[in-house]
Design an enzyme around this catalytic site. Structure first.
Site, PDB file in Angstrom:
ATOM      1  N   LYS A  22       0.532  -1.952  -0.044  1.00  0.00           N
ATOM      2  CA  LYS A  22      -0.036  -0.068   0.314  1.00  0.00           C
ATOM      3  C   LYS A  22       0.531   1.245  -0.031  1.00  0.00           C
ATOM      4  O   LYS A  22       0.840   2.033  -0.683  1.00  0.00           O
ATOM      5  CB  LYS A  22      -1.059  -0.023   1.265  1.00  0.00           C
ATOM      6  CG  LYS A  22      -1.478   1.295   1.085  1.00  0.00           C
ATOM      7  CD  LYS A  22      -2.882   1.326   2.785  1.00  0.00           C
ATOM      8  CE  LYS A  22      -1.672   1.732   4.581  1.00  0.00           C
ATOM      9  NZ  LYS A  22      -1.411   3.271   3.748  1.00  0.00           N
ATOM     10  N   ASN A  23       2.045   0.854   0.424  1.00  0.00           N
ATOM     11  CA  ASN A  23       2.307   2.512   0.661  1.00  0.00           C
ATOM     12  C   ASN A  23       3.663   2.819  -0.225  1.00  0.00           C
ATOM     13  O   ASN A  23       4.093   3.435  -0.103  1.00  0.00           O
ATOM     14  CB  ASN A  23       3.304   2.792   2.282  1.00  0.00           C
ATOM     15  CG  ASN A  23       2.392   2.848   3.706  1.00  0.00           C
ATOM     16  OD1 ASN A  23       1.083   2.706   3.514  1.00  0.00           O
ATOM     17  ND2 ASN A  23       2.982   2.313   4.262  1.00  0.00           N
ATOM     18  N   CYS A 117      -4.594  12.513  12.716  1.00  0.00           N
ATOM     19  CA  CYS A 117      -5.810  10.590  12.916  1.00  0.00           C
ATOM     20  C   CYS A 117      -5.280  10.861  13.968  1.00  0.00           C
ATOM     21  O   CYS A 117      -4.461  11.082  14.733  1.00  0.00           O
ATOM     22  CB  CYS A 117      -5.176  10.483  11.827  1.00  0.00           C
ATOM     23  SG  CYS A 117      -3.484   9.869  11.906  1.00  0.00           S
ATOM     24  N   ARG A 122       0.229  13.882  13.277  1.00  0.00           N
ATOM     25  CA  ARG A 122       0.734  14.414  11.859  1.00  0.00           C
ATOM     26  C   ARG A 122       0.742  15.602  10.785  1.00  0.00           C
ATOM     27  O   ARG A 122      -0.505  15.433   9.957  1.00  0.00           O
ATOM     28  CB  ARG A 122       0.020  13.657  11.250  1.00  0.00           C
ATOM     29  CG  ARG A 122      -0.840  12.008  11.991  1.00  0.00           C
ATOM     30  CD  ARG A 122       0.658  11.490  12.025  1.00  0.00           C
ATOM     31  NE  ARG A 122       0.650  10.867  10.255  1.00  0.00           N
ATOM     32  CZ  ARG A 122       0.164   8.780   9.908  1.00  0.00           C
ATOM     33  NH1 ARG A 122      -0.845   9.309  10.146  1.00  0.00           N
ATOM     34  NH2 ARG A 122       0.185   9.255   8.590  1.00  0.00           N
ATOM     35  N   ASP A 308       4.582   0.255  12.040  1.00  0.00           N
ATOM     36  CA  ASP A 308       3.430  -0.512  11.922  1.00  0.00           C
ATOM     37  C   ASP A 308       2.914  -2.168  11.788  1.00  0.00           C
ATOM     38  O   ASP A 308       2.859  -2.325  11.940  1.00  0.00           O
ATOM     39  CB  ASP A 308       3.099  -0.101   9.872  1.00  0.00           C
ATOM     40  CG  ASP A 308       3.049   1.914   9.696  1.00  0.00           C
ATOM     41  OD1 ASP A 308       3.834   1.367   8.454  1.00  0.00           O
ATOM     42  OD2 ASP A 308       3.055   1.942  10.585  1.00  0.00           O
ATOM     43  N   ARG A 400      -8.992  -0.039   4.833  1.00  0.00           N
ATOM     44  CA  ARG A 400      -7.773   0.563   3.845  1.00  0.00           C
ATOM     45  C   ARG A 400      -6.494  -0.142   3.514  1.00  0.00           C
ATOM     46  O   ARG A 400      -5.883   0.646   3.004  1.00  0.00           O
ATOM     47  CB  ARG A 400      -7.632   1.661   4.958  1.00  0.00           C
ATOM     48  CG  ARG A 400      -8.703   2.196   4.546  1.00  0.00           C
ATOM     49  CD  ARG A 400      -8.708   3.936   5.961  1.00  0.00           C
ATOM     50  NE  ARG A 400      -7.791   4.728   5.611  1.00  0.00           N
ATOM     51  CZ  ARG A 400      -6.759   5.162   6.279  1.00  0.00           C
ATOM     52  NH1 ARG A 400      -6.558   5.896   7.729  1.00  0.00           N
ATOM     53  NH2 ARG A 400      -5.303   6.122   5.394  1.00  0.00           N
TER      54      ARG A 400
HETATM   55  C1  EPZ Z   1       3.969   6.840   6.685  1.00  0.00           C
HETATM   56  O1  EPZ Z   1       3.712   7.875   7.209  1.00  0.00           O
HETATM   57  C2  EPZ Z   1       2.874   5.642   6.160  1.00  0.00           C
HETATM   58  N1  EPZ Z   1       2.429   6.512   5.391  1.00  0.00           N
HETATM   59  C3  EPZ Z   1       3.381   5.488   7.774  1.00  0.00           C
HETATM   60  O2  EPZ Z   1       2.042   3.887   7.553  1.00  0.00           O
HETATM   61  C4  EPZ Z   1       4.482   4.884   8.463  1.00  0.00           C
HETATM   62  O3  EPZ Z   1       3.228   4.237   9.847  1.00  0.00           O
HETATM   63  C5  EPZ Z   1       4.738   5.862   8.770  1.00  0.00           C
HETATM   64  O4  EPZ Z   1       5.288   6.726   7.155  1.00  0.00           O
HETATM   65  C6  EPZ Z   1       6.488   5.854   9.516  1.00  0.00           C
HETATM   66  O5  EPZ Z   1       6.368   5.039   9.507  1.00  0.00           O
HETATM   67  C7  EPZ Z   1       2.066   6.184   4.045  1.00  0.00           C
HETATM   68  O6  EPZ Z   1       3.183   6.128   3.771  1.00  0.00           O
HETATM   69  C8  EPZ Z   1       1.307   6.269   3.032  1.00  0.00           C
HETATM   70  P1  EPZ Z   1       6.271  10.233   9.073  1.00  0.00           P
HETATM   71  P2  EPZ Z   1       4.252   9.015   7.284  1.00  0.00           P
HETATM   72  O7  EPZ Z   1       6.063  11.298   7.943  1.00  0.00           O
HETATM   73  O8  EPZ Z   1       4.979  10.144   6.005  1.00  0.00           O
HETATM   74  C9  EPZ Z   1       7.030  13.766  11.905  1.00  0.00           C
HETATM   75  C10 EPZ Z   1       0.449   2.743   7.967  1.00  0.00           C
HETATM   76  O9  EPZ Z   1      -0.792   2.372   8.817  1.00  0.00           O
HETATM   77  N2  EPZ Z   1       6.452  14.619  10.935  1.00  0.00           N
HETATM   78  O10 EPZ Z   1       7.150   9.388   8.777  1.00  0.00           O
HETATM   79  O11 EPZ Z   1       2.716  10.674   7.370  1.00  0.00           O
HETATM   80  C11 EPZ Z   1       5.157  12.651  12.059  1.00  0.00           C
HETATM   81  O12 EPZ Z   1       4.785  14.176  13.247  1.00  0.00           O
HETATM   82  C12 EPZ Z   1       0.284   4.582   8.018  1.00  0.00           C
HETATM   83  O13 EPZ Z   1      -0.106   2.035   6.660  1.00  0.00           O
HETATM   84  C13 EPZ Z   1       6.826  15.644  10.914  1.00  0.00           C
HETATM   85  O14 EPZ Z   1       6.753  16.421  12.562  1.00  0.00           O
HETATM   86  O15 EPZ Z   1       4.323   9.475   8.491  1.00  0.00           O
HETATM   87  C14 EPZ Z   1       5.807  11.645  13.491  1.00  0.00           C
HETATM   88  O16 EPZ Z   1       6.130  11.613  14.737  1.00  0.00           O
HETATM   89  C15 EPZ Z   1       0.108   4.483   9.036  1.00  0.00           C
HETATM   90  N3  EPZ Z   1       6.335  16.548  10.201  1.00  0.00           N
HETATM   91  C16 EPZ Z   1       6.629  11.339  11.866  1.00  0.00           C
HETATM   92  O17 EPZ Z   1       7.688  12.670  11.468  1.00  0.00           O
HETATM   93  C17 EPZ Z   1       6.276  16.256   9.244  1.00  0.00           C
HETATM   94  O18 EPZ Z   1       6.042  17.139   8.422  1.00  0.00           O
HETATM   95  C18 EPZ Z   1       6.974  10.182  11.324  1.00  0.00           C
HETATM   96  O19 EPZ Z   1       5.971  10.901  10.511  1.00  0.00           O
HETATM   97  C19 EPZ Z   1       5.949  15.344   8.657  1.00  0.00           C
HETATM   98  C20 EPZ Z   1       6.521  13.967  10.131  1.00  0.00           C
END
Ligand code: EPZ
Length: 441
Positions: A22-23, A117, A122, A308, A400
């Site tokens: 998916k990702n 969420c 996020r 995850d 999803r």
């Molecule tokens: C991706 O989400 C995945 N989703 C998530 O999978 C996964 O849990 C996550 O990466 C971590 O591996 C997709 O790829 C579609 P992040 P993402 O930006 O990119 C902080 C699932 O279950 N952050 O890596 O949204 C954020 O708050 C989903 O399949 C900022 O502070 O996650 C978090 O604490 C859930 N500012 C950390 O970074 C930003 O601009 C990691 O988030 C962006 C992120």
């Protein structure tokens, strides 16, 4: 709303063909916005999030064509809007990924802020900061990100992420492939899904080095061209089914699994007592003759332990021998499954971002509610382990991210079936004849 009814207590034993990731599929489908020629994507999983992404691309004006064998072709040669509306973005946060491609190809983009969420706030501040460093003007107005750049387009820049962000890396990687000059992404995400996106962009004519490391260098090109890309298998789906077999003390074979994508999860399963055998076509886990031992873990960006897979391992530890700790460092609110597991008899206490778990000999079935994608997978696994019936509500979360989960688990001997729900607006005649609306769950 549909529910899942699970009758637990029987060890899994069977084989599962993994679906596409998916990702990885989400950013790769959205990468089609970068060029005027069709992008063909193979091994696309059948998931609600993928449908949402294709609906969004269609809204922008892309021509989307499904072929028979899990192949989707997206042609963004003639878009008619550069605005991603709230109605679509709110249902899938990864919609934010259209920002970089639209801005770098067309010089402007308007994308609804995804909002928080269940698992955390996020934010997308790192996405926005990186685009500003590439010369974009970005403002937030009425809940929308409004971005534009002068006629020369985005400029290459050195971008240092102060937090590792997967979609942040992906958004800026896509913005950089058509920017002027060289972009260096430092402290970049190393997830296999980022590497798969980079491979697809290179196939489209992008010049990218270092994907899979924490420094990715992109040399901007004038234009990309169409390509055909096969998506990697889903490592989180794989881990979930391995945990299902381990927690039920059964056996499972996964075909289409790439062990390089799951090193640390496989390591933790070995530590827990699982017998694992890996061959060129997949992996087999056998837990039929060993006592599962609880394992300590702390989530971290790849190659660390994936957040995850945290909920699934909390369930495993809850029914394994001994005590353990699970620490969540990526998201601030990703223990909602714990409260539901406690209702099933699990002995878990939360201390800040750590779950303290004492293994119990068994769980009892209950009515439970899913709160997010991976928590819902954890509850399915809990139902497989528990004695008696478990009814899981709000399973739209699981749809999803898991392709035909009840079918794949049933193939391994699980007793699990979907109970169709009432449509939200339908009414149920009461005994007195008056009609009442079903409670909104
Ligand atoms: C991706 O989400 C995945 N989703 C998530 O999978 C996964 O849990 C996550 O990466 C971590 O591996 C997709 O790829 C579609 P992040 P993402 O930006 O990119 C902080 C699932 O279950 N952050 O890596 O949204 C954020 O708050 C989903 O399949 C900022 O502070 O996650 C978090 O604490 C859930 N500012 C950390 O970074 C930003 O601009 C990691 O988030 C962006 C992120």
């Amino acid at each position: 709303m549909d529910k899942l009814l699970v009758n637990g207590g029987c060890p899994l034993d069977g084989e599962v063909q993994l679906s596409g990731s998916k990702n990885a599929t989400l950013p790769i489908l959205i990468a089609s916005l970068l060029c005027a020629e069709p992008l063909q994507v193979r091994n696309v999983p059948h998931l609600r999030d993928i449908t949402t992404a294709l609906k969004l691309l269609g809204h922008l004006g892309a021509r989307v064509e499904f072929n028979e064998d899990l192949t989707v072709e997206v042609d963004s040669g003639d878009l008619h809007t550069l605005r991603a509306p709230y109605e679509l973005v709110k249902t899938m946060r990864a919609s934010i990924l259209v920002l970089g491609p639209l801005l770098t190809r067309f010089g402007e983009a308007e994308v609804s802020l995804p909002g928080g969420c269940a698992i955390g706030s996020r934010p997308v501040d790192l996405h926005i900061r990186g685009l500003r460093e590439m010369g974009a003007q970005v403002s937030i107005e009425n809940g929308y990100i409004k971005a534009s750049v002068g006629r020369g387009g985005l400029n290459g820049a050195r971008i240092l992420f102060d937090t590792v962000t997967v979609t942040g890396t992906e958004n800026l990687l896509m913005a950089a492939v058509l920017a002027r000059g060289i972009t260096v992404l430092e402290n970049a995400a190393r997830e296999p899904e980022v590497v798969d996106l980079a491979r697809c962009l290179i196939a489209m004519g992008g010049a990218i080095e270092g994907a899979g490391t924490d420094v990715i260098t992109v040399t901007g090109v004038d234009a990309l061209h169409g390509a055909c890309h096969t998506v990697i298998s889903d490592r989180i789906e794989a881990g979930t089914y391995l945990l299902a077999a381990a927690a039920t003390r059964g056996r499972i074979r996964l075909t289409g699994y790439d062990p390089q994508h799951g090193d640390v999860v496989l390591e933790k399963l070995r530590e827990a007592g699982a017998i694992l055998s890996i061959d060129p076509r997949g992996v087999t886990l056998d837990m039929r003759k060993t006592q599962p031992q609880a394992v300590n873990l702390t989530t971290a960006p790849f190659p660390g332990f994936p957040t995850d897979m945290q909920a699934q391992f909390v369930l495993f530890n809850a029914v394994a021998n001994g005590s353990s700790t699970v620490t969540e460092t990526v998201f601030e609110n990703r223990f909602m499954h714990v409260h539901e597991l406690q209702r099933m008899g699990a002995d878990i206490h939360l201390r800040g971002n750590t779950a303290l778990i004492q293994g119990v000999t068994g769980l009892s079935g209950a009515q439970v509610m899913a709160t997010d994608l991976r928590a819902s997978a954890c509850l399915v696994l809990a139902g497989l382990v528990a004695e008696g019936e478990t009814m899981i509500d709000r399973i739209y979360h699981i749809d999803r991210g898991y392709d035909r989960i009840e079918e794949k688990l049933s193939q391994c001997g699980a007793s699990i079936r979907r109970i169709p729900g009432w449509p939200a607006t339908s009414v149920i005649p009461s005994r007195e004849g008056a009609s009442v609306s079903p409670l909104q769950s």
